[in-house]
Design a protein around this motif. Structure first.
Motif, PDB file in Angstrom:
ATOM      1  N   GLY A  90       0.816  -1.221   0.000  1.00 43.32           N
ATOM      2  CA  GLY A  90       0.000   0.000   0.000  1.00 43.32           C
ATOM      3  C   GLY A  90       0.839   1.257   0.000  1.00 43.32           C
ATOM      4  N   ALA A  91       0.652   2.089  -1.008  1.00 43.63           N
ATOM      5  CA  ALA A  91       1.401   3.342  -1.132  1.00 43.63           C
ATOM      6  C   ALA A  91       0.599   4.486  -0.530  1.00 43.63           C
ATOM      7  N   LEU A  92       1.315   5.511  -0.099  1.00 45.04           N
ATOM      8  CA  LEU A  92       0.691   6.772   0.276  1.00 45.04           C
ATOM      9  C   LEU A  92       0.529   7.608  -0.986  1.00 45.04           C
ATOM     10  N   HIS A  93      -0.700   8.026  -1.265  1.00 41.67           N
ATOM     11  CA  HIS A  93      -0.935   8.940  -2.377  1.00 41.67           C
ATOM     12  C   HIS A  93      -0.878  10.347  -1.796  1.00 41.67           C
ATOM     13  N   MET A  94       0.265  10.972  -2.015  1.00 41.70           N
ATOM     14  CA  MET A  94       0.555  12.228  -1.342  1.00 41.70           C
ATOM     15  C   MET A  94      -0.402  13.321  -1.796  1.00 41.70           C
ATOM     16  N   GLY A  95      -0.785  14.155  -0.848  1.00 38.92           N
ATOM     17  CA  GLY A  95      -1.689  15.246  -1.145  1.00 38.92           C
ATOM     18  C   GLY A  95      -1.172  16.569  -0.619  1.00 38.92           C
ATOM     19  N   LEU A  96      -2.038  17.569  -0.691  1.00 39.12           N
ATOM     20  CA  LEU A  96      -1.718  18.906  -0.200  1.00 39.12           C
ATOM     21  C   LEU A  96      -2.861  19.400   0.678  1.00 39.12           C
ATOM     22  N   GLY A  97      -3.198  18.583   1.680  1.00 41.14           N
ATOM     23  CA  GLY A  97      -4.237  18.988   2.604  1.00 41.14           C
ATOM     24  C   GLY A  97      -3.889  20.256   3.352  1.00 41.14           C
ATOM     25  N   TYR A  98      -2.603  20.491   3.543  1.00 40.50           N
ATOM     26  CA  TYR A  98      -2.115  21.775   4.042  1.00 40.50           C
ATOM     27  C   TYR A  98      -1.581  22.518   2.824  1.00 40.50           C
ATOM     28  N   PRO A  99      -2.338  23.473   2.288  1.00 39.67           N
ATOM     29  CA  PRO A  99      -2.000  24.058   0.979  1.00 39.67           C
ATOM     30  C   PRO A  99      -0.593  24.641   0.915  1.00 39.67           C
ATOM     31  N   TRP A 100       0.054  24.408  -0.239  1.00 37.83           N
ATOM     32  CA  TRP A 100       1.333  25.017  -0.612  1.00 37.83           C
ATOM     33  C   TRP A 100       2.513  24.492   0.218  1.00 37.83           C
TER      34      TRP A 100
END
Length: 365
Positions: free
Chosen positions: A324-334
């Motif tokens: 299982g990979a982490l699908h990285m996001g930007l929940g904390y913008p920028w």
């Protein structure tokens, strides 16, 4: 802020609507009222009709002409230049750079110019690359009909001839790997919150970063999480972790922090240590009863689909992949995703439990 050659000081500010405000000479107070100098954003160079806001003004006076350089269009944006013979205008404008060929669909934008001693001009600019972060870039500046045009023939490129600064220097890169042999942390590191300085040390066990667990109900609230930015297009971080002094309630490990986050770590409960992978607060057990006092954990990041994958070793040589990979996001913008070294306690009983990191090693091979 701009210091004019007649001693006056101004600030150019605003979004979409731009203003000039004069300051007093001590730069501590406002002298005059804001004067509006621009109120219509700007269309892109491809005449799409998109009237984008302008912001982040940088001001220059070159050969008697005032230049204001602004980004427009957001992450997929471009760079705009205004110019006038008077600080208060009227201003004419030109899109001086719009190209995303180096990292579609995001074009470099935001930044400012600098002139070298040999007279050359360069533009320090950034390019948004999603969860990898905002990447600093250099673009050459060529003056065409009195306009500072960025890039080469209006286009970006991955490789340029580097600035001529008068002599040759060895290539250097920012620090990444850390053996934790010094008494102070390197500048590549940042704490995820203001740290509790009584709960970490580089000297209690020389050659190790010692994190003592403070109470936190989850990783997002854990104060002494030590982080540094991931890098693209590929970067890998590995740690060696001594868990022999953990206490019940402690969670110690290594992973990738943003929102969402994931890590591989050791959870200590009822005197038993187990190895887990945690995805945004949800654990999956990897080793039910961990007998080792040391564990090695690896996180590998790529900008291809913005994924992070994890690995662990019980001997420091052979690494097992974690499903299982982490699908990285930007929940904390920028804010870029970050490698994260962590130790916190979910119980008051476990406060003060120790995790010793022997080293963090980075590669982008």
């Amino acid at each position: 802020m701009f210091f004019d050659d007649d001693g006056k000081v101004y600030v150019v500010h605003g979004q979409f609507r731009l203003y000039v405000t004069e300051l007093n000479a001590d730069v501590k107070s406002v002298k005059g009222k804001p004067v509006e100098i621009w109120n219509r954003g700007v269309d892109d160079a491809h005449n799409s009709g998109k009237n984008a806001l302008m912001e982040g003004a940088h001001v220059y006076k070159i050969n008697g002409m005032y230049y204001i350089l602004c980004p427009a269009g957001g992450t997929e944006g471009w760079q705009v230049c205004l110019r006038s013979k008077n600080i208060y205008g009227p201003y004419e404008h030109k899109v001086v750079f719009q190209d995303d060929s180096s990292y579609p669909t995001n074009g470099p934008h935001q930044g400012g110019m600098v002139q070298l001693k040999n007279g050359d001009w360069w533009f320090i600019i950034m390019q948004g690359r999603g969860p990898i972060g905002r990447v600093p870039c250099l673009l050459p500046v060529n003056w065409v009909d009195g306009w500072p045009m960025l890039g080469a023939n209006g286009k970006d490129a991955v490789v340029y001839q580097k600035p001529n600064v008068g002599k040759k220097f060895k290539i250097k890169a920012p620090a990444t790997t850390d053996e934790f042999n010094k008494k102070i942390l390197g500048l590549q590191w940042q704490w995820n919150h203001n740290p509790d300085n009584s709960m970490w040390s580089l000297t209690e066990r020389p050659g190790h970063l010692r994190l003592k667990a403070s109470f936190a109900n989850n990783l997002t609230n854990a104060r002494n999480t030590l982080t540094q930015r991931v890098q693209g297009p590929l970067s890998t971080g590995t740690v060696e972790l001594d868990i022999s002094k953990m206490k019940n309630g402690n969670v110690a490990g290594f992973g990738i922090f943003q929102s969402p986050y994931a890590y591989v770590g050791v959870r200590c409960e009822n005197g038993v240590r187990k190895l887990v992978v945690c995805h945004n607060g949800k654990d999956t057990t990897l080793v039910e009863k961990l007998e080792n006092d040391k564990v090695w954990i690896r996180a590998r990041v790529t900008d291809r689909d913005f994924t992070a994958r994890f690995y662990y070793s019980l001997d420091g040589k052979s690494f097992s992949p974690v499903e299982g990979a982490l699908h990285m996001g930007l929940g904390y913008p920028w804010t870029a995703n970050r490698f994260a070294l962590l130790n916190y306690s979910e119980t008051q009983e476990g406060v003060g439990g120790i995790a010793d990191f022997n080293w963090f090693r980075f590669t982008n091979k």
